[in-house]
Design a protein around this motif. Sequence first.
Motif, mmCIF file in Angstrom:
data_model
loop_
_atom_site.group_PDB
_atom_site.id
_atom_site.type_symbol
_atom_site.label_atom_id
_atom_site.label_comp_id
_atom_site.label_asym_id
_atom_site.label_seq_id
_atom_site.Cartn_x
_atom_site.Cartn_y
_atom_site.Cartn_z
ATOM 1 N N LYS A 244 0.831 -1.201 0.000
ATOM 2 C CA LYS A 244 0.000 0.000 0.000
ATOM 3 C C LYS A 244 0.863 1.248 0.000
ATOM 4 O O LYS A 244 0.491 2.274 -0.575
ATOM 5 C CB LYS A 244 -0.927 -0.010 1.226
ATOM 6 N N VAL A 245 2.003 1.185 0.667
ATOM 7 C CA VAL A 245 2.933 2.309 0.704
ATOM 8 C C VAL A 245 4.327 1.778 1.005
ATOM 9 O O VAL A 245 4.493 0.800 1.738
ATOM 10 C CB VAL A 245 2.512 3.360 1.767
ATOM 11 N N ILE A 246 5.345 2.407 0.392
ATOM 12 C CA ILE A 246 6.745 2.061 0.638
ATOM 13 C C ILE A 246 7.334 3.119 1.564
ATOM 14 O O ILE A 246 7.233 4.322 1.287
ATOM 15 C CB ILE A 246 7.564 2.024 -0.669
ATOM 16 N N GLU A 264 14.672 1.978 -7.116
ATOM 17 C CA GLU A 264 13.875 0.884 -7.685
ATOM 18 C C GLU A 264 12.394 1.228 -7.684
ATOM 19 O O GLU A 264 11.674 0.961 -8.657
ATOM 20 C CB GLU A 264 14.132 -0.401 -6.893
ATOM 21 N N ASN A 265 11.921 1.838 -6.611
ATOM 22 C CA ASN A 265 10.505 2.182 -6.528
ATOM 23 C C ASN A 265 10.141 3.379 -7.383
ATOM 24 O O ASN A 265 9.013 3.481 -7.876
ATOM 25 C CB ASN A 265 10.117 2.406 -5.069
ATOM 26 N N MET A 266 11.069 4.289 -7.586
ATOM 27 C CA MET A 266 10.808 5.393 -8.508
ATOM 28 C C MET A 266 10.558 4.870 -9.915
ATOM 29 O O MET A 266 9.674 5.351 -10.626
ATOM 30 C CB MET A 266 11.981 6.362 -8.512
ATOM 31 N N VAL A 267 11.372 3.899 -10.342
ATOM 32 C CA VAL A 267 11.181 3.318 -11.670
ATOM 33 C C VAL A 267 9.787 2.717 -11.785
ATOM 34 O O VAL A 267 9.109 2.847 -12.814
ATOM 35 C CB VAL A 267 12.250 2.251 -11.969
ATOM 36 N N LEU A 268 9.337 2.075 -10.715
ATOM 37 C CA LEU A 268 8.011 1.453 -10.703
ATOM 38 C C LEU A 268 6.883 2.470 -10.567
ATOM 39 O O LEU A 268 5.712 2.130 -10.730
ATOM 40 C CB LEU A 268 7.918 0.453 -9.550
ATOM 41 N N GLY A 269 7.221 3.713 -10.247
ATOM 42 C CA GLY A 269 6.184 4.724 -10.054
ATOM 43 C C GLY A 269 5.550 4.675 -8.685
ATOM 44 O O GLY A 269 4.427 5.158 -8.509
ATOM 45 N N PRO A 271 5.313 6.145 -5.047
ATOM 46 C CA PRO A 271 5.739 7.284 -4.229
ATOM 47 C C PRO A 271 6.309 6.797 -2.892
ATOM 48 O O PRO A 271 5.580 6.320 -2.024
ATOM 49 C CB PRO A 271 4.439 8.079 -4.023
ATOM 50 N N VAL A 272 7.610 6.895 -2.719
ATOM 51 C CA VAL A 272 8.276 6.404 -1.516
ATOM 52 C C VAL A 272 8.292 7.498 -0.452
ATOM 53 O O VAL A 272 8.594 8.657 -0.746
ATOM 54 C CB VAL A 272 9.737 5.992 -1.824
ATOM 55 N N ILE A 273 7.994 7.122 0.781
ATOM 56 C CA ILE A 273 8.168 8.017 1.918
ATOM 57 C C ILE A 273 9.578 7.776 2.450
ATOM 58 O O ILE A 273 9.901 6.678 2.902
ATOM 59 C CB ILE A 273 7.123 7.738 3.015
ATOM 60 N N SER A 289 9.539 13.572 -6.814
ATOM 61 C CA SER A 289 9.890 12.178 -7.101
ATOM 62 C C SER A 289 9.734 11.274 -5.878
ATOM 63 O O SER A 289 9.846 10.052 -6.003
ATOM 64 C CB SER A 289 11.327 12.089 -7.615
ATOM 65 N N ALA A 290 9.496 11.827 -4.718
ATOM 66 C CA ALA A 290 9.286 11.047 -3.489
ATOM 67 C C ALA A 290 8.657 11.964 -2.439
ATOM 68 O O ALA A 290 8.485 13.163 -2.662
ATOM 69 C CB ALA A 290 10.602 10.463 -2.980
#
Length: 361
Positions: A244-246, A264-269, A271-273, A289-290
């Motif tokens: 649900k959230v990274i 890695e998560n940016m590539v996947l789209g 939104p990383v906290i 970007s995050a």
Amino acid sequence: MKLLYFFVVDWSREISDYERGLVPSHRLFGYAELRKMGHQPSVAPKLGFFAKFLSKPILWRLYQTCYAAFRQRHHDAMFAVNEAAALPALLFKKLGLLRTPVIVFNTGLMHPRNRSGFRKTMWRWLLPSAEAVVSQTKMEKDAVWQEFHLREDRQFLIHMLVDMNFFQRDPEVRPGDYCLAVGTNEAKDFPTLLRALPPGEKLVIVTDAYNAAIVEKHLRPGMSVEVLQAVPIKRLKAMYQEAKVIINPLAETPYGSGHTVVLENMVLGNPVIVSGVGGMLDYFEDGVSAIGVKPHDVTDLAAKIRSFLDDPEKFADIKRQAPDWVRTFSSDEFAAKLIQVAEHLHSPALGRIPSPSHLTE
């Protein structure tokens, strides 16, 4: 150009796994991309009968350095993917046994263990033998040359890399019911995350034994927390998409950490906290970007998690923008900048190098 790679252990299995599509190319630090560019990266060959004997890291590092010394006329530069892999090579250079330029990728030189006692003395003696020390954050690049009495003009900046092709979304993966935090080493701040986790939310943490023990100590009754270790990368990629959230909670340290998870998560789209620590500031733009949070701030982290879980669509712009924003951190960019450094070391002006920042920034 011909670059001989130094790894901490025999990396042939990882190279084979990449060629089979099982792992991303960034685990090879530009090796695969250099081949595609027409260069000739290589590693010390396995020795068959002696393979088991060389399974010990220190013996492998010594063997690959001996191989490098024996074959040095056949290579334009040696690239150590971290400082530990470079140690025997730097000793050989001190002794005059290795003359080919050595490039060291700094992954932990500013760690406290390297900045005191015997280790600091050792690095101050050996590290100046490297023709180039490449740091992955501006913070480390600005500090490492002073800490170890290096020539400032032999310090370079190349950010950590990510395989843009491997981390494409899989349409077959379905959303899960958990929040996800991933990362190893002492720079992770899981205690703050555990205090900030909204009540009733399930959290999965993928980490190492060191952090697993810390998590165990900070669990509160009734919390739904699962800790996993050594998760295969393809499964981890699926978990990124299911979550649900990274959340990437980081402690403020003089060395960088947590970059790969964010990239890695940016590539996947996704939104990383992520904690806005000094070593992470090169790697994201808050709100673009995050999602940045104050380091060690339980209240801020709790608010950002709750805000995302309540209305993920508020962060749709980050989901859309992150894959394009992260392209400058691609494995292709890393390989191109590495070759720039290697070519620079062969320039006639090596003894009077101007500031090298224009080569890699």
